[in-house]
Design an enzyme around this catalytic site. Structure first.
Site, PDB file in Angstrom:
ATOM      1  N   THR A 120       6.467  -8.046 -10.459  1.00  0.00           N
ATOM      2  CA  THR A 120       7.313  -8.581 -11.530  1.00  0.00           C
ATOM      3  C   THR A 120       8.664  -9.002 -10.955  1.00  0.00           C
ATOM      4  O   THR A 120       8.951  -8.780  -9.773  1.00  0.00           O
ATOM      5  CB  THR A 120       7.505  -7.536 -12.646  1.00  0.00           C
ATOM      6  OG1 THR A 120       8.136  -6.379 -12.085  1.00  0.00           O
ATOM      7  CG2 THR A 120       6.180  -7.143 -13.266  1.00  0.00           C
ATOM      8  N   GLY A 130       0.532  -8.426  -9.364  1.00  0.00           N
ATOM      9  CA  GLY A 130       1.152  -7.580 -10.388  1.00  0.00           C
ATOM     10  C   GLY A 130       2.660  -7.533 -10.252  1.00  0.00           C
ATOM     11  O   GLY A 130       3.349  -7.008 -11.132  1.00  0.00           O
ATOM     12  N   ARG A 188       4.191   2.950  -5.148  1.00  0.00           N
ATOM     13  CA  ARG A 188       3.578   3.698  -6.260  1.00  0.00           C
ATOM     14  C   ARG A 188       2.295   3.018  -6.727  1.00  0.00           C
ATOM     15  O   ARG A 188       1.248   3.653  -6.872  1.00  0.00           O
ATOM     16  CB  ARG A 188       4.579   3.795  -7.436  1.00  0.00           C
ATOM     17  CG  ARG A 188       5.699   4.789  -7.219  1.00  0.00           C
ATOM     18  CD  ARG A 188       6.739   4.686  -8.338  1.00  0.00           C
ATOM     19  NE  ARG A 188       7.520   3.472  -8.181  1.00  0.00           N
ATOM     20  CZ  ARG A 188       8.693   3.408  -7.550  1.00  0.00           C
ATOM     21  NH1 ARG A 188       9.231   4.501  -7.064  1.00  0.00           N
ATOM     22  NH2 ARG A 188       9.340   2.263  -7.422  1.00  0.00           N
ATOM     23  N   ALA A 214       0.817  -1.226   0.000  1.00  0.00           N
ATOM     24  CA  ALA A 214       0.000   0.000   0.000  1.00  0.00           C
ATOM     25  C   ALA A 214       0.845   1.268   0.000  1.00  0.00           C
ATOM     26  O   ALA A 214       0.401   2.316  -0.458  1.00  0.00           O
ATOM     27  CB  ALA A 214      -0.931  -0.005   1.210  1.00  0.00           C
ATOM     28  N   HIS A 241      11.518   2.426 -18.504  1.00  0.00           N
ATOM     29  CA  HIS A 241      10.800   2.689 -17.247  1.00  0.00           C
ATOM     30  C   HIS A 241      11.563   3.719 -16.412  1.00  0.00           C
ATOM     31  O   HIS A 241      12.730   3.977 -16.648  1.00  0.00           O
ATOM     32  CB  HIS A 241      10.648   1.406 -16.421  1.00  0.00           C
ATOM     33  CG  HIS A 241       9.526   0.517 -16.900  1.00  0.00           C
ATOM     34  ND1 HIS A 241       9.702  -0.383 -17.924  1.00  0.00           N
ATOM     35  CD2 HIS A 241       8.230   0.407 -16.499  1.00  0.00           C
ATOM     36  CE1 HIS A 241       8.556  -1.017 -18.135  1.00  0.00           C
ATOM     37  NE2 HIS A 241       7.642  -0.560 -17.287  1.00  0.00           N
ATOM     38  N   LYS A 291      12.854   1.568 -10.909  1.00  0.00           N
ATOM     39  CA  LYS A 291      12.476   0.174 -11.200  1.00  0.00           C
ATOM     40  C   LYS A 291      13.654  -0.754 -10.901  1.00  0.00           C
ATOM     41  O   LYS A 291      14.792  -0.463 -11.272  1.00  0.00           O
ATOM     42  CB  LYS A 291      12.023   0.033 -12.661  1.00  0.00           C
ATOM     43  CG  LYS A 291      11.517  -1.358 -12.979  1.00  0.00           C
ATOM     44  CD  LYS A 291      10.654  -1.393 -14.218  1.00  0.00           C
ATOM     45  CE  LYS A 291      10.186  -2.810 -14.523  1.00  0.00           C
ATOM     46  NZ  LYS A 291       9.343  -3.383 -13.473  1.00  0.00           N
TER      47      LYS A 291
END
Ligand code: NAD
Length: 282
Positions: free
Chosen positions: A114, A112, A14, A11, A169, A173
Site C-alpha cells: 500500500t 499487497g 510481517r 519475506a 492499525h 504502519k
C-alpha cells in the site's frame, strides 16, 4: 497441473511470514486449517532487502513453521529464475521494480503493498499491459472485498448521507490512510459515481468550517498491534449506518493473496482486482 512456483517478496516482514505460511499450507503442509488446493503451490524462493535479519535463514523456520529448505535471499533476479508468481507485500518502490521484472518474464504478480503514488500505480498498470498478470488490492481478505461491495451499494442507495471512513492499525504502519480505507473510499465513490481523488477529505485540523456535502472523509488511528480495523459510517438525518471489518490475523490477507495467485495463473496478462478473482463484477 504442476504446482505454482511462488516467490515471496518482503519475506522478512510481517506479511512476508504470513505469506510463507500460506504458500506452504497450499503446498500440502497442514496449517491453521487452510484449504489445500488441487493444483497447489510451492515456495520457489523468498526474498528481502540486503542487510535485513531474515537473509540467509530458512523461510519456513523464519515464519514459525517447519523448515522448507528455502533460504531467504537478497538476490531478486536469481530468485525469479524459473518462478511462476510473486507474492509481494513490500514497499512502493520495490513493487514497481518487481512489476517491471514480472512484465519482462510474464509472471503472476500479486501486489499487497500500500501507499503507492499515482505514478507507481500507472507503472504497475503498464506492467499488466506489457505481460505481467497482476492482481493488486489494498486488502486481500474475502471479508473486505465483500464489505467494499456493500459500501458501494449503500453509498448509491443513501445518496445524500455523509460518508466517513475510520481506520486503526498497529504502530509500525508507515502509510495513511490505509490501503483498505482507500479501497473502501473508492467503493463509496463508485456508488456515488464521483472521483475519490476530488471528493476526499483526508485530514481535518483547526477551524475547518462545516462539512462539505458530497465529500468522503477519512480518519486515521495508530497504536499497539492492531492488525486492521475499518468502519464506514453513513450519517443521515437522525440515523447512522456503520459497516465494520475487523482483521484478527494476517492469515486472511495471505490466504487471499495465495488464492489470487492461483487464479491469475490462468488469466491473460493485465491488471485485475479481487472482485474479478472472486467473480464479484456485477
Ligand atoms: P513490514 O515492514 O513488516 O514488511 C515489509 C518487508 O518488505 C520488510 O521485510 C522489508 O525489508 C521488505 N522490503 C522493502 N523493500 C524491499 C525490497 N526492495 N526488496 C525486497 N524486500 C523489501 O510490513 P508489513 O506489515 O508486512 O506490510 C507490507 C506491506 O503490505 C505494507 O505496504 C502494508 O500496508 C501492506 N499490507 C497489505 C495488506 C493487503 O491485504 N493488501 C495487508 C497487510 C499489509
Amino acid at each position: 497441473m504442476a504446482a505454482l512456483k511462488v516467490v515471496v517478496a518482503g519475506a522478512g516482514g510481517r506479511m512476508g511470514a504470513a505469506n510463507i505460511r500460506a504458500v506452504a499450507a497450499l503446498g500440502g503442509l497442514a496449517l491453521h486449517g487452510a484449504v489445500a488446493n488441487a493444483a497447489g503451490m510451492t515456495l520457489h524462493a523468498a526474498v528481502d532487502r540486503p542487510g535485513t535479519a531474515a537473509i540467509g535463514q530458512d523461510a519456513g523456520l523464519y515464519a514459525g513453521i517447519a523448515a522448507l529448505g528455502v533460504k531467504i535471499t537478497d538476490d531478486m533476479d536469481a530468485a525469479l529464475v524459473g518462478a511462476d508468481a510473486i507474492i509481494d507485500f513490500t514497499a512502493p518502490g520495490a513493487s514497481v521494480a518487481l512489476a517491471h521484472k514480472a512484465a519482462a518474464l510474464g509472471l503472476v504478480h500479486i501486489i499487497g503493498t500500500t501507499g503507492c503514488s499515482e505514478a507507481d500505480d500507472a507503472a504497475i498498470a503498464e506492467a499488466g499491459r506489457q505481460g505481467a498478470r497482476v492482481v493488486k488490492s489494498g486488502n486481500f481478505s474475502m471479508g473486505m472485498v465483500v464489505l467494499a461491495n456493500l459500501v458501494r451499494k449503500a453509498a448509491a442507495a443513501l445518496a445524500d448521507y455523509d460518508i466517513e471512513i475510520l481506520e486503526m492499525h498497529h504502530n509500525k504502519k508507515v502509510d495513511a490512510p490505509s490501503g483498505s480505507a482507500l479501497l473502501l473510499g473508492e467503493a463509496a465513490a463508485a456508488g456515488r459515481k464521483i472521483a475519490l481523488k476530488t471528493h476526499s477529505v483526508r485530514v481535518r485540523d483547526g477551524h475547518t468550517g462545516p462539512r462539505e456535502a458530497g465529500t468522503i472523509g477519512f480518519a486515521t488511528l495508530r497504536g499497539g498491534t492492531v492488525v486492521g480495523d475499518h468502519s464506514v459510517i453513513l450519517a443521515g438525518p437522525s440515523e447512522r449506518i456503520e459497516l465494520n471489518h475487523r482483521a484478527e490475523d494476517r492469515t486472511i490477507f495471505a490466504n487471499g493473496a495465495a488464492r489470487a495467485a492461483l487464479w491469475a495463473a490462468g488469466q491473460a496478462p493485465g491488471l485485475y482486482s479481487m472482485n474479478e478473482v472472486l467473480g464479484l463484477t456485477d
